[in-house]
Scaffold this active site. Structure first.
Site, PDB file in Angstrom:
ATOM      1  N   GLY A 138      22.964  33.689  53.935  1.00 23.49           N
ATOM      2  CA  GLY A 138      22.083  34.465  53.052  1.00 23.49           C
ATOM      3  C   GLY A 138      20.737  33.832  52.746  1.00 23.49           C
ATOM      4  O   GLY A 138      20.141  34.133  51.709  1.00 23.49           O
ATOM      5  N   ASN A 192      18.011  34.506  54.266  1.00 20.70           N
ATOM      6  CA  ASN A 192      17.047  35.615  54.299  1.00 20.70           C
ATOM      7  C   ASN A 192      17.151  36.463  53.033  1.00 20.70           C
ATOM      8  O   ASN A 192      16.134  36.911  52.500  1.00 20.70           O
ATOM      9  CB  ASN A 192      17.255  36.468  55.552  1.00 20.70           C
ATOM     10  CG  ASN A 192      16.618  35.821  56.771  1.00 20.70           C
ATOM     11  OD1 ASN A 192      15.404  35.706  56.854  1.00 20.70           O
ATOM     12  ND2 ASN A 192      17.448  35.371  57.701  1.00 20.70           N
ATOM     13  N   LEU A 198      25.896  40.568  61.095  1.00 20.50           N
ATOM     14  CA  LEU A 198      26.335  40.358  62.468  1.00 20.50           C
ATOM     15  C   LEU A 198      27.276  41.434  63.000  1.00 20.50           C
ATOM     16  O   LEU A 198      27.865  41.279  64.063  1.00 20.50           O
ATOM     17  CB  LEU A 198      26.961  38.960  62.604  1.00 20.50           C
ATOM     18  CG  LEU A 198      26.031  37.805  62.196  1.00 20.50           C
ATOM     19  CD1 LEU A 198      26.702  36.461  62.433  1.00 20.50           C
ATOM     20  CD2 LEU A 198      24.680  37.851  62.902  1.00 20.50           C
ATOM     21  N   LEU A 242      27.711  45.658  64.115  1.00 18.43           N
ATOM     22  CA  LEU A 242      26.900  46.798  64.549  1.00 18.43           C
ATOM     23  C   LEU A 242      27.109  47.902  63.513  1.00 18.43           C
ATOM     24  O   LEU A 242      28.243  48.246  63.177  1.00 18.43           O
ATOM     25  CB  LEU A 242      27.381  47.258  65.931  1.00 18.43           C
ATOM     26  CG  LEU A 242      26.518  48.253  66.686  1.00 18.43           C
ATOM     27  CD1 LEU A 242      25.126  47.687  66.947  1.00 18.43           C
ATOM     28  CD2 LEU A 242      27.187  48.632  68.006  1.00 18.43           C
ATOM     29  N   ASN A 289      15.864  45.058  60.871  1.00 18.38           N
ATOM     30  CA  ASN A 289      16.709  43.902  61.187  1.00 18.38           C
ATOM     31  C   ASN A 289      15.815  42.700  61.479  1.00 18.38           C
ATOM     32  O   ASN A 289      14.728  42.849  62.027  1.00 18.38           O
ATOM     33  CB  ASN A 289      17.539  44.228  62.437  1.00 18.38           C
ATOM     34  CG  ASN A 289      18.414  43.070  62.876  1.00 18.38           C
ATOM     35  OD1 ASN A 289      19.134  42.469  62.075  1.00 18.38           O
ATOM     36  ND2 ASN A 289      18.359  42.728  64.165  1.00 18.38           N
ATOM     37  N   HIS A 318      15.707  39.391  63.768  1.00 22.25           N
ATOM     38  CA  HIS A 318      16.365  38.773  64.922  1.00 22.25           C
ATOM     39  C   HIS A 318      15.734  37.407  65.178  1.00 22.25           C
ATOM     40  O   HIS A 318      14.504  37.286  65.198  1.00 22.25           O
ATOM     41  CB  HIS A 318      16.228  39.652  66.164  1.00 22.25           C
ATOM     42  CG  HIS A 318      16.905  39.056  67.354  1.00 22.25           C
ATOM     43  ND1 HIS A 318      18.279  39.014  67.469  1.00 22.25           N
ATOM     44  CD2 HIS A 318      16.414  38.418  68.450  1.00 22.25           C
ATOM     45  CE1 HIS A 318      18.602  38.393  68.593  1.00 22.25           C
ATOM     46  NE2 HIS A 318      17.490  38.015  69.207  1.00 22.25           N
ATOM     47  N   ASP A 348      18.988  45.592  69.010  1.00 19.97           N
ATOM     48  CA  ASP A 348      17.655  44.977  69.152  1.00 19.97           C
ATOM     49  C   ASP A 348      16.650  45.785  69.977  1.00 19.97           C
ATOM     50  O   ASP A 348      15.756  45.218  70.602  1.00 19.97           O
ATOM     51  CB  ASP A 348      17.800  43.569  69.787  1.00 19.97           C
ATOM     52  CG  ASP A 348      18.715  42.671  68.964  1.00 19.97           C
ATOM     53  OD1 ASP A 348      18.786  42.870  67.734  1.00 19.97           O
ATOM     54  OD2 ASP A 348      19.346  41.776  69.546  1.00 19.97           O
TER      55      ASP A 348
HETATM   56  C1  GAR Z   1      19.492  34.349  60.804  1.00 20.29           C
HETATM   57  O1  GAR Z   1      18.986  33.371  61.660  1.00 20.29           O
HETATM   58  C2  GAR Z   1      19.267  35.740  61.399  1.00 20.29           C
HETATM   59  O2  GAR Z   1      18.066  35.846  62.093  1.00 20.29           O
HETATM   60  C3  GAR Z   1      20.432  35.828  62.325  1.00 20.29           C
HETATM   61  O3  GAR Z   1      21.509  35.275  61.604  1.00 20.29           O
HETATM   62  C4  GAR Z   1      21.014  34.265  60.715  1.00 20.29           C
HETATM   63  C5  GAR Z   1      21.531  34.543  59.329  1.00 20.29           C
HETATM   64  O4  GAR Z   1      21.103  33.594  58.400  1.00 20.29           O
HETATM   65  N1  GAR Z   1      20.655  37.193  62.718  1.00 20.29           N
HETATM   66  C6  GAR Z   1      21.093  37.537  63.925  1.00 20.29           C
HETATM   67  O5  GAR Z   1      21.392  36.734  64.782  1.00 20.29           O
HETATM   68  C7  GAR Z   1      21.190  39.031  64.180  1.00 20.29           C
HETATM   69  N2  GAR Z   1      21.229  39.325  65.597  1.00 20.29           N
HETATM   70  P1  GAR Z   1      21.176  33.862  56.819  1.00 20.29           P
HETATM   71  O6  GAR Z   1      22.544  34.454  56.498  1.00 20.29           O
HETATM   72  O7  GAR Z   1      21.024  32.498  56.226  1.00 20.29           O
HETATM   73  O8  GAR Z   1      20.052  34.790  56.429  1.00 20.29           O
END
Ligand code: GAR
Length: 211
Positions: free
Chosen positions: A11, A13, A90, A92, A107, A109, A150
């Protein structure tokens, strides 16, 4: 503008969105719901710490994908969210949710789409693939979500140099901090301000600062 933030893991982000709401950069934006794909996601703790309602909605707890999709959609709608933000989510999304929130799902990526993306490219994997191929720049992309992984219109991208001594973990951390946590809040700001327009599957960012 109310938003629903979907999470699966740490989390960081989600935290960046919360911090930008607190700082005033995302004034007028409110997280009405956090949806987690699993109960172990630390992102749920971040939601709780900030008084944000959350729900764990895991496909495996439902009799079918359709039932799960229906519940996700009704919870998001009930929260009043106008935008769904996939922030390290993660799974779909279900077809019904994607249809109903068409052009209102974004999203983040962890690579520069159209490189190092698609099914199976999530978490640490794009960074491993980047180092294996020896590319010299990587970064992050915020894009709209359609029914394929994506492939929706790209809103923002930010790049960093790949260093000769990077490990997947080091590169991942740098991209999270310098790219993801910058462009995800920025994309939300731009959408809230009505500055992102989609025409013929291209997202145009109509903002001077972004040039
Ligand atoms: C992040 O790096 C995000 O970009 C990636 O998962 C991580 C989650 O981090 N997302 C993907 O790979 C989606 N295809 P977080 O839970 O600390 O935000």
């Amino acid at each position: 503008m109310k938003i629903a933030v979907f999470v699966s893991g740490g989390g960081t982000n989600l935290q960046a969105i919360i911090d930008n709401i607190k700082s005033g950069y995302l004034s007028g934006v409110e997280i009405s719901l956090v949806v987690a794909s699993n109960s172990g996601a630390y992102a749920l703790q971040r939601a709780a710490d900030n008084g944000i309602p959350s729900k764990v909605l895991s496909v495996k707890d439902f009799p079918s994908r359709e039932e799960w999709d229906k519940t996700v959609l009704s919870e998001v709608k009930a929260s009043g969210a106008e935008l769904i933000v996939l922030a390290g989510y993660l799974s779909l999304l279900g077809a019904q949710t994607v249809r109903e929130y068409s052009n209102r799902i974004i999203n983040i990526h962890p690579a520069l789409i159209p490189a190092f993306c698609g099914a199976g490219m999530y978490g640490i994997k794009p960074h491993e693939a980047v180092l294996k191929r020896g590319v010299k720049v990587s970064g992050a992309t915020v894009h709209f979500v359609n029914e394929n992984y994506d492939e929706g219109p790209i809103i923002l991208q930010k790049a960093v140099d790949v260093q000769w001594d990077d490990t997947p973990e080091v590169l991942q951390k740098r991209i999270m901090k310098e790219c993801e946590q910058v462009i995800l809040p920025r994309a939300i700001r731009l959408i809230a301000d009505g500055k992102v327009v989609i025409e013929n599957n291209i997202a145009y960012v109509k903002d001077q600062e972004e040039k």
